[in-house]
Write a protein that holds these residues in place. Structure first.
Motif, PDB file in Angstrom:
ATOM      1  N   ILE A 151      -6.423   4.587  -6.763  1.00  0.00           N
ATOM      2  CA  ILE A 151      -5.318   5.507  -6.521  1.00  0.00           C
ATOM      3  C   ILE A 151      -5.547   6.764  -7.356  1.00  0.00           C
ATOM      4  O   ILE A 151      -5.870   6.684  -8.544  1.00  0.00           O
ATOM      5  CB  ILE A 151      -3.972   4.870  -6.918  1.00  0.00           C
ATOM      6  N   GLU A 195       0.381   3.114  -3.351  1.00  0.00           N
ATOM      7  CA  GLU A 195      -0.608   4.160  -3.113  1.00  0.00           C
ATOM      8  C   GLU A 195      -0.056   5.358  -2.350  1.00  0.00           C
ATOM      9  O   GLU A 195      -0.691   6.398  -2.284  1.00  0.00           O
ATOM     10  CB  GLU A 195      -1.818   3.568  -2.365  1.00  0.00           C
ATOM     11  N   ARG A 245      -5.700   6.074   5.282  1.00  0.00           N
ATOM     12  CA  ARG A 245      -6.985   6.284   4.610  1.00  0.00           C
ATOM     13  C   ARG A 245      -8.110   5.971   5.600  1.00  0.00           C
ATOM     14  O   ARG A 245      -8.093   4.950   6.271  1.00  0.00           O
ATOM     15  CB  ARG A 245      -7.106   5.370   3.394  1.00  0.00           C
ATOM     16  N   ILE A 253       0.844  -1.199   0.000  1.00  0.00           N
ATOM     17  CA  ILE A 253       0.000   0.000   0.000  1.00  0.00           C
ATOM     18  C   ILE A 253       0.877   1.245   0.000  1.00  0.00           C
ATOM     19  O   ILE A 253       0.626   2.205  -0.742  1.00  0.00           O
ATOM     20  CB  ILE A 253      -0.936   0.002   1.222  1.00  0.00           C
ATOM     21  N   ARG A 295      -9.554   6.638  -7.645  1.00  0.00           N
ATOM     22  CA  ARG A 295     -10.112   6.470  -6.304  1.00  0.00           C
ATOM     23  C   ARG A 295     -11.605   6.778  -6.362  1.00  0.00           C
ATOM     24  O   ARG A 295     -12.013   7.838  -6.843  1.00  0.00           O
ATOM     25  CB  ARG A 295      -9.407   7.428  -5.351  1.00  0.00           C
ATOM     26  N   THR A 309      -9.463   0.401  -3.268  1.00  0.00           N
ATOM     27  CA  THR A 309      -8.053   0.299  -3.657  1.00  0.00           C
ATOM     28  C   THR A 309      -7.670   1.264  -4.774  1.00  0.00           C
ATOM     29  O   THR A 309      -6.585   1.174  -5.331  1.00  0.00           O
ATOM     30  CB  THR A 309      -7.725  -1.140  -4.114  1.00  0.00           C
ATOM     31  N   GLN A 329     -11.504   2.081   3.338  1.00  0.00           N
ATOM     32  CA  GLN A 329     -10.234   1.369   3.422  1.00  0.00           C
ATOM     33  C   GLN A 329     -10.138   0.218   2.430  1.00  0.00           C
ATOM     34  O   GLN A 329      -9.042  -0.186   2.048  1.00  0.00           O
ATOM     35  CB  GLN A 329     -10.012   0.865   4.852  1.00  0.00           C
ATOM     36  N   SER A 389       0.908   8.005   2.855  1.00  0.00           N
ATOM     37  CA  SER A 389      -0.262   8.672   3.438  1.00  0.00           C
ATOM     38  C   SER A 389      -1.515   7.808   3.347  1.00  0.00           C
ATOM     39  O   SER A 389      -2.444   7.963   4.146  1.00  0.00           O
ATOM     40  CB  SER A 389      -0.507  10.018   2.754  1.00  0.00           C
ATOM     41  N   TYR A 390      -1.544   6.873   2.370  1.00  0.00           N
ATOM     42  CA  TYR A 390      -2.716   6.022   2.192  1.00  0.00           C
ATOM     43  C   TYR A 390      -2.861   4.999   3.312  1.00  0.00           C
ATOM     44  O   TYR A 390      -3.908   4.370   3.449  1.00  0.00           O
ATOM     45  CB  TYR A 390      -2.662   5.307   0.838  1.00  0.00           C
TER      46      TYR A 390
END
Length: 299
Positions: free
Chosen positions: A237, A158, A165, A154, A241, A235, A232, A161-162
């Motif tokens: 990006i 991603e 999420r 992740i 997103r 998935t 969450q 920071s993700y």
């Protein structure tokens, strides 16, 4: 500020004991509740009922699939519970000192809310990995080998920071939930002691109080938990997103509006029955374990 730090330093031994007791509580909690948590997450991400969800997991993935994603929570939940309980005990001593005086409901709400806020920074990335592993069907498009691999991928694909999420909604859930948890626990426990005219709570009193506190905690925080799980498990990006963040909400608003618009308000309580059953016995065991460990350590 210096007086506060000095006071905290003087109480460092007790804080350490609270951390140990909280860790023991977390171990007992996760061992007893993870299979029901897996069922809850699957129900939140589908339209299946509890029987169909359990049957599907058993038929297609086997009984050990109920423990998917448990390794990381088994390590992290004791840390989480240690954070929650030690923070609550810390703020309790801050308000009433070493006296046996009980917190007022208002003080208890503040102590519980601050405990929940501290817990959010641990629970958000942990639950991100847990939810994604729980949604991963065994040997079918398997993306992650284990919780650590999941978090590494992740972060790489991603962005770091993700890993946070759903942080906004996690904070909402934890602050409201833990405020309710500790208030209800103490109110019910004090009421049982008063009715029975006892000097202190019995084991049964602690189990009942902890269980009802858990129900209050998850009832007030369950809609947020639904949105957190959906965010969450998204998935996407960047532009792919699905739920776009607005200011500091992390996608909470767009996800809430879409889910309620498509499925009605009832969608915010999918899997609630499983969660409440889990919440009662997990928190009953958790509080009993904490109180028992604290009493043993303070001898």
């Amino acid at each position: 500020m210096s007086d506060f730090l000095e006071w905290a330093y003087e109480n460092r031994r007790q804080i350490g004991l609270d951390i140990l007791a909280g860790s023991f509580s977390g171990m007992c909690n996760i061992l007893s509740s993870h299979p029901m948590d897996t069922i809850k997450v699957r129900m939140q991400m589908s339209h299946d009922g509890i029987i169909k969800t359990i049957t599907s997991i058993m038929k297609n993935e086997g009984i050990f699939s109920f423990y998917k994603g448990m390794l990381f929570p088994f390590i992290s939940v004791p840390i989480l519970q240690a954070t929650v309980f030690s923070n609550h005990e810390f703020w309790k001593r801050f308000f009433v000192g070493d006296s046996k005086q009980s917190l007022t409901c208002y003080q208890n709400m503040i102590a519980g809310g601050l405990s929940g806020l501290a817990a959010s920074f641990i629970s958000c990335p942990v639950e991100l990995a847990k939810c994604r592993l729980q949604m991963q069907v065994q040997n079918v498009n398997k993306m992650w080998k284990n919780p650590v691999d999941c978090m590494i991928q992740i972060a790489r694909k991603e962005g770091i920071s993700y890993l946070y999420r759903g942080m906004n909604v996690t904070c909402q859930r934890e602050i409201l939930g833990y405020a309710a948890l500790f208030v209800v626990y103490d109110v019910v426990k004090d009421a049982l002691i008063s009715v029975k005219k006892q000097k202190e709570a019995s084991n049964l009193d602690m189990l009942i109080s902890g269980g009802l506190g858990g129900i209050a905690c998850w009832t007030i925080g369950y809609p947020q938990d639904i949105i957190k799980t959906i965010l969450q498990c998204d998935t996407g990006i960047g532009k792919t997103r699905k739920y776009k963040p607005h200011f500091l909400d992390g996608g909470f608003y767009s996800c809430l509006v879409e889910q309620v618009g498509k499925n009605g308000w009832r969608c915010l309580f999918k899997g609630y029955s499983v969660c409440i059953f889990r919440a009662f016995y997990a928190n009953a065991i958790g509080f009993y374990a904490f109180e028992t460990a604290k009493k043993y350590l303070n001898r």
